[in-house]
Design a protein around this motif. Sequence first.
Motif, PDB file in Angstrom:
ATOM      1  N   GLY A 130       0.892  -1.195  -0.114  1.00  0.00           N
ATOM      2  CA  GLY A 130       0.068  -0.201   0.340  1.00  0.00           C
ATOM      3  C   GLY A 130       0.483   1.181   0.076  1.00  0.00           C
ATOM      4  O   GLY A 130       1.914   1.031   0.221  1.00  0.00           O
ATOM      5  N   SER A 131       0.626   2.073  -0.368  1.00  0.00           N
ATOM      6  CA  SER A 131       0.732   3.551  -1.019  1.00  0.00           C
ATOM      7  C   SER A 131      -0.096   4.821   0.268  1.00  0.00           C
ATOM      8  O   SER A 131       0.575   6.112   0.123  1.00  0.00           O
ATOM      9  CB  SER A 131       0.699   4.180  -2.207  1.00  0.00           C
ATOM     10  OG  SER A 131       1.780   3.632  -2.824  1.00  0.00           O
ATOM     11  N   SER A 132      -0.951   4.297   1.241  1.00  0.00           N
ATOM     12  CA  SER A 132      -1.229   5.061   2.181  1.00  0.00           C
ATOM     13  C   SER A 132      -1.338   4.418   3.903  1.00  0.00           C
ATOM     14  O   SER A 132      -1.817   5.896   4.453  1.00  0.00           O
ATOM     15  CB  SER A 132      -2.889   5.351   1.395  1.00  0.00           C
ATOM     16  OG  SER A 132      -3.370   4.345   1.567  1.00  0.00           O
ATOM     17  N   ASN A 133      -1.486   4.284   3.819  1.00  0.00           N
ATOM     18  CA  ASN A 133      -1.399   2.781   5.560  1.00  0.00           C
ATOM     19  C   ASN A 133      -2.848   2.750   5.453  1.00  0.00           C
ATOM     20  O   ASN A 133      -3.245   2.480   6.391  1.00  0.00           O
ATOM     21  CB  ASN A 133      -0.878   3.812   6.382  1.00  0.00           C
ATOM     22  CG  ASN A 133      -0.158   2.931   7.384  1.00  0.00           C
ATOM     23  OD1 ASN A 133       1.100   2.286   7.517  1.00  0.00           O
ATOM     24  ND2 ASN A 133      -0.492   1.763   7.947  1.00  0.00           N
ATOM     25  N   GLU A 134      -4.450   2.681   4.544  1.00  0.00           N
ATOM     26  CA  GLU A 134      -5.185   2.224   4.551  1.00  0.00           C
ATOM     27  C   GLU A 134      -4.973   0.471   4.515  1.00  0.00           C
ATOM     28  O   GLU A 134      -6.416   0.704   4.757  1.00  0.00           O
ATOM     29  CB  GLU A 134      -5.777   2.728   3.684  1.00  0.00           C
ATOM     30  CG  GLU A 134      -5.852   5.165   3.458  1.00  0.00           C
ATOM     31  CD  GLU A 134      -6.388   5.667   2.663  1.00  0.00           C
ATOM     32  OE1 GLU A 134      -7.293   5.971   3.257  1.00  0.00           O
ATOM     33  OE2 GLU A 134      -6.041   5.236   1.580  1.00  0.00           O
ATOM     34  N   THR A 135      -4.510   0.379   4.480  1.00  0.00           N
ATOM     35  CA  THR A 135      -4.200  -1.195   4.319  1.00  0.00           C
ATOM     36  C   THR A 135      -4.701  -1.945   5.617  1.00  0.00           C
ATOM     37  O   THR A 135      -4.645  -3.134   5.365  1.00  0.00           O
ATOM     38  CB  THR A 135      -3.951  -1.904   2.801  1.00  0.00           C
ATOM     39  OG1 THR A 135      -3.186  -2.115   3.420  1.00  0.00           O
ATOM     40  CG2 THR A 135      -4.247  -0.990   1.808  1.00  0.00           C
TER      41      THR A 135
END
Length: 493
Positions: A130-135
Amino acid sequence: MSDLTRLTIAEARDEMNKGALSSADLTDAYLAAIEAANKALNAYVTVTGDKARDMAKASDARRAAGTVGALEGIPLGIKDLFGTEGEHTQACSHVLDGFKPRYESTVTANLWADGAVMLGKLNMDEFAMGSSNETSYYGPVINPWRAEGSNSDLVPGGSSGGSAAAVSAMLCAGATATDTGGSIRQPAAFTGTVGIKPTYGRCSRWGVVAFASSLDQAGPIARDVRDAAILLKSMASVDDKDTTSVDLPVPDYEAALGGSVRGLKIGIPREYRMDGMPAEIDALWQQGIAWLKDAGAEIVDIELPHTKYALPAYYIVAPAEASSNLARYDGVRYGLRVPGKDIADMYEKTRAEGFGQEVKRRIMIGTYVLSAGYYDAYYLRAQKVRTLIKRDFELAFNAGVDAILTPATPSSAFAIGDEELAADPVKMYLNDVFTVTVNMAGLPGIAVPAGLDPKGLPLGLQLIGRPFEEETLFKTAHVIEQAAGRFEPKRWW
């Protein structure tokens, strides 16, 4: 001292060496800061308070006896990808529920051998995807930075979002992180911190949960370039347990700081000037060029013609290796187990419930590109492109270029739950457009804060170096840091 957590690693080290500060006091200050802030930021998935206090007490005893390690008494946060013996290690995935390894990763063992203290495990994108730390199974990390005049929560970048947010919010003196396609440099740029991905093989991968084995590399996220240099010196080592680790002496990276960059050739790749690049990113790049030119560096235009193929090639190679690496999680020996009518049914149900959506997406892509009939068309072709990307860099370095300057990210931090990015995974993947080439070529890259955008959010510049010439990157990044100054978020949590 009003706020001990404001001290950099170098400053805390000097205070402890003078006898003006104990590790126990510093550790207690960080634990209190985590207690006050973590509910708002969600940077830590577990806090090892008792262990931290015991380690700090042992550190103070060693210091009193005259034994002082390079990181003696310094409290650190550890990304949840690093195996820590007897402590939560789940890669922020449901499929690894309850897993506490009986081993210590080589990188963290090196840190403890140098006297560091573990505050806890840091949140991250699930399996570093991931590239946003939302997963993350444990929910998104909140960036300590906010746009001026806004209360909207922003992403800290990924996958090492917890590491970057904790360092930026002063919830640890420094943090371990990993970078497979930009997962150290992108979150560092989004949070006003410094992050370095060292050369592939500089740090051991043993005991680090694997995502894509030919791309993964451990490195530090820190508040400034000096702290990053101190941390990397301790993290790096050769390791018999990792055949890809390289048996080269680890330099004193800190000693490189302050050195002149006069006469260094800094390459500016024309392929990184993308269509639709935001004006503030281009302006930042030009400012970085001006700073280095003023410091005596020679600026040269270079060509990296295969850059445009890097992102699609990366998103074939990385998922292919991930599908292979993640096949080991089956509910049999450890982690989550969902009962089924037979073993095949148990496998399927465990993986269906245990893996998040992004991880499932990448496993399916990876399995597809490795399947009979598609292997040559996709995976083999991507590996050939990777060789060409590596050759582009080699030609530039052979022509005398010492380092390459680029933007670190195509924008500043974006909002959590951004509908456009959530609806189109490819748009999310484009956050790695400036960083993936470095992993594909196995090179070192550092992100250093260089300015603020019109919304008051931090932006970073990236320096790419020759293999195992991290000293040049630290020296050059230090020049940018001295010119740009340091950036801190306004406290709202």
